[in-house]
Design a protein around this motif. Structure first.
Motif, short mmCIF file in Angstrom:
data_model
loop_
_atom_site.label_atom_id
_atom_site.label_comp_id
_atom_site.label_asym_id
_atom_site.label_seq_id
_atom_site.Cartn_x
_atom_site.Cartn_y
_atom_site.Cartn_z
N LYS A 77 0.76 -1.18 0.11
CA LYS A 77 0.04 -0.04 -0.10
C LYS A 77 0.71 1.38 0.05
N ASP A 78 2.10 1.39 0.32
CA ASP A 78 2.91 2.36 0.34
C ASP A 78 4.11 2.37 -0.69
N PHE A 79 4.36 3.35 -1.42
CA PHE A 79 5.47 3.21 -2.23
C PHE A 79 6.75 2.86 -1.49
N HIS A 80 7.06 3.35 -0.40
CA HIS A 80 8.52 2.70 0.20
C HIS A 80 8.15 1.45 1.05
N ILE A 81 8.31 0.42 0.42
CA ILE A 81 8.10 -0.92 0.86
C ILE A 81 8.85 -1.55 2.18
N LYS A 82 8.34 -1.55 3.21
CA LYS A 82 9.31 -2.00 4.33
C LYS A 82 8.41 -2.91 5.34
N GLU A 83 7.19 -3.09 5.35
CA GLU A 83 6.62 -3.77 6.37
C GLU A 83 5.28 -4.29 5.82
N GLY A 128 16.31 -1.69 -2.45
CA GLY A 128 16.46 -1.08 -3.70
C GLY A 128 15.90 -2.04 -4.91
N THR A 129 14.98 -2.90 -4.57
CA THR A 129 14.04 -3.77 -5.46
C THR A 129 12.99 -2.91 -5.99
N THR A 130 12.57 -2.83 -7.25
CA THR A 130 11.25 -2.33 -7.77
C THR A 130 10.34 -3.42 -7.69
N LEU A 131 9.10 -3.47 -7.01
CA LEU A 131 8.07 -4.35 -6.66
C LEU A 131 6.72 -3.81 -7.11
N ILE A 142 2.88 -0.29 -7.14
CA ILE A 142 4.45 -0.17 -7.26
C ILE A 142 5.14 0.28 -6.49
N GLY A 143 6.43 0.02 -5.85
CA GLY A 143 7.08 0.58 -4.91
C GLY A 143 8.52 0.07 -4.97
N VAL A 144 9.42 0.63 -4.08
CA VAL A 144 10.70 0.27 -3.91
C VAL A 144 10.85 -0.10 -2.58
N THR A 145 11.77 -1.46 -2.37
CA THR A 145 12.05 -1.95 -0.92
C THR A 145 13.20 -1.10 -0.22
N GLN A 146 12.67 -0.89 0.75
CA GLN A 146 13.58 -0.36 1.76
C GLN A 146 14.46 -0.96 2.78
N ARG A 147 14.11 -2.25 2.61
CA ARG A 147 15.04 -3.24 3.23
C ARG A 147 14.66 -4.73 2.56
N GLU A 148 15.28 -5.74 3.19
CA GLU A 148 15.08 -7.15 2.53
C GLU A 148 13.71 -7.47 3.00
N VAL A 149 13.13 -8.06 1.85
CA VAL A 149 11.58 -8.45 1.97
C VAL A 149 11.53 -9.93 1.13
#
Length: 413
Positions: free
Chosen positions: A56-62, A82-85, A99-106
């Protein structure tokens, strides 16, 4: 400064020095998966598992769902920062492209695809360059046999983007971030105003005041009506197609008209279902704690109707719509609807008779005005701020679109 990007024969021409790449060639594409949900050893760890529903957020971390390292190795896929998801399957694709970009390993599920950008492509630039093509992407979405949306990856990979040098990519990303910071600051103020409004609303109906006011049934001070029933619409002369509000449009304390449907009715029935400015709209059903949620209609759409699952409450001279809305949204009002609502397995509902018989405290009109005045003042400020944010979003969209197609170029610092 102006750039050189133009469109020739329906195809984009990028500025001199920009690479022209198909999405298939911008990086390494990866598919996700879901580990067995029956294996407890796979779930409950520290690795966020991203699905179409949770993105739901562009900056994907949770994410609400998390995997253990064992779960990530057995049925899912890990990607780093830094992965586009983006989502390629699900109900959300019917109306939006997430669409968003991962801010950590997911880890991520099969409803999503990931692209690890190749050297020379910034992941945020890539995500913006794809997201700006959302109208085209949504036209590619197909409906599955289950009614969900599915995005054909092979078609998506054929889309082309223009890629400038890394320094210019970063200037574009920075320009986008500057808009986001400004919007976030305004949203912070909006959050405080919303909290203040809620606090004022809770304090407005003090018990000692309620005890001294007259108590009446809602039907004594307002009329209640159900709206138009959908299905088997009339055709031909004597009919008219008009917008109508459904449950999805009537939120707690506000009306959302970003997605309004239309229905055809007989002209002779227009007055029966038409809304007037000042009508209080209340929802008929939903989750038990959301029964009777509603807001006052501000007349922003001409000739607007309401669906039969939304009650129209039209106030008489003895009660103000905003004061009545305060009563229906209060703890006592919610408790009444929950007490009389009919509960089924998944939903609850109320009928018009129950709405009419709701007990309502009734001070004089002048006292009602005094009570709602500070709430209306905060609400007015909040509405103005919401419009400012929406305008800024529109400007941001236009500027970033121009930057991403090279129509406008940012000078080097």
């Amino acid at each position: 400064m102006r750039g050189e990007a133009v469109e020739v024969g329906g195809e984009r021409s990028w500025p001199t020095g920009w690479q022209r790449l198909k999405l298939a060639d911008v990086g390494r594409w990866l598919s996700g998966g879901t580990p067995s949900t029956s294996n407890e050893a796979y779930w409950g760890g520290d690795i966020p598992w991203i699905s179409g529903a949770s993105m739901k957020d562009f900056h994907i971390k949770e994410s609400d769902r998390r995997l253990t390292p064992l779960g990530a190795k057995n049925g899912s896929r890990l990607v780093g920062k830094g992965t586009t998801l983006f989502v390629v399957r699900g109900m959300s694709l019917k109306s939006e492209f997430r669409i968003g970009v991962t801010q950590r390993e997911v880890a991520f599920g099969q409803d999503c695809k990931a692209v690890i950008p190749k050297d020379g492509i910034d992941p945020h630039f890539l995500a913006y360059a794809i997201r700006v093509r959302t109208p085209e992407i949504l036209r590619m979405v197909e409906e599955t046999s289950h009614g969900t949306g599915r995005l054909d990856t092979s078609r998506l990979q054929e889309l082309e983007i223009g890629v400038p040098a890394m320094a210019e990519q970063r200037r574009i990303v920075a320009a986008h971030a500057a808009f986001e910071r400004r919007i976030a600051a305004l949203q912070g103020v909006l959050g405080k105003l919303t909290a203040t409004e809620s606090a004022l609303a809770r304090a407005a109906l003090a018990q000692e005041d309620i005890d001294r006011w007259e108590q009446v049934l809602l039907q004594a001070v307002a009329s209640v009506a159900a709206g138009v029933t959908l299905g088997s619409e009339p055709v031909g002369d004597g009919t008219v197609e008009l917008p109508y509000l459904r449950v999805a449009n009537v939120l707690d304390g506000r009306i959302d008209t970003t997605d309004v449907k239309k229905v055809r009715i007989l002209r002779s029935r227009y007055e029966r279902f038409a809304l007037c400015k000042g009508d209080l709209l209340l929802t008929e059903g939903g989750d038990l704690d959301k029964l009777g949620r509603g807001a006052v209609w501000d007349g922003r759409l001409d000739s607007c109707l309401h669906q039969n699952h939304v009650f129209r409450v039209r106030c008489g001279e003895r009660i103000l719509p905003d004061f009545l809305a305060l009563c229906t949204a209060s703890a006592e009002g919610r408790a009444y609807f929950q007490r009389v609502g009919k509960q089924t397995t998944n939903l609850a509902s109320i009928n018009s008779t129950q709405v009419k018989q709701m007990p309502v405290p009734l001070p004089g009109v002048e006292e009602q005005k005094r009570i709602i005045a500070p709430i209306q003042a905060i609400r007015s400020r909040r509405t103005a701020l919401e419009r400012q944010i929406a305008k800024l979003r529109t400007v941001q969209q236009g500027v970033v679109e121009d930057l991403l197609r090279g129509a406008v170029r940012l000078p080097a610092a």
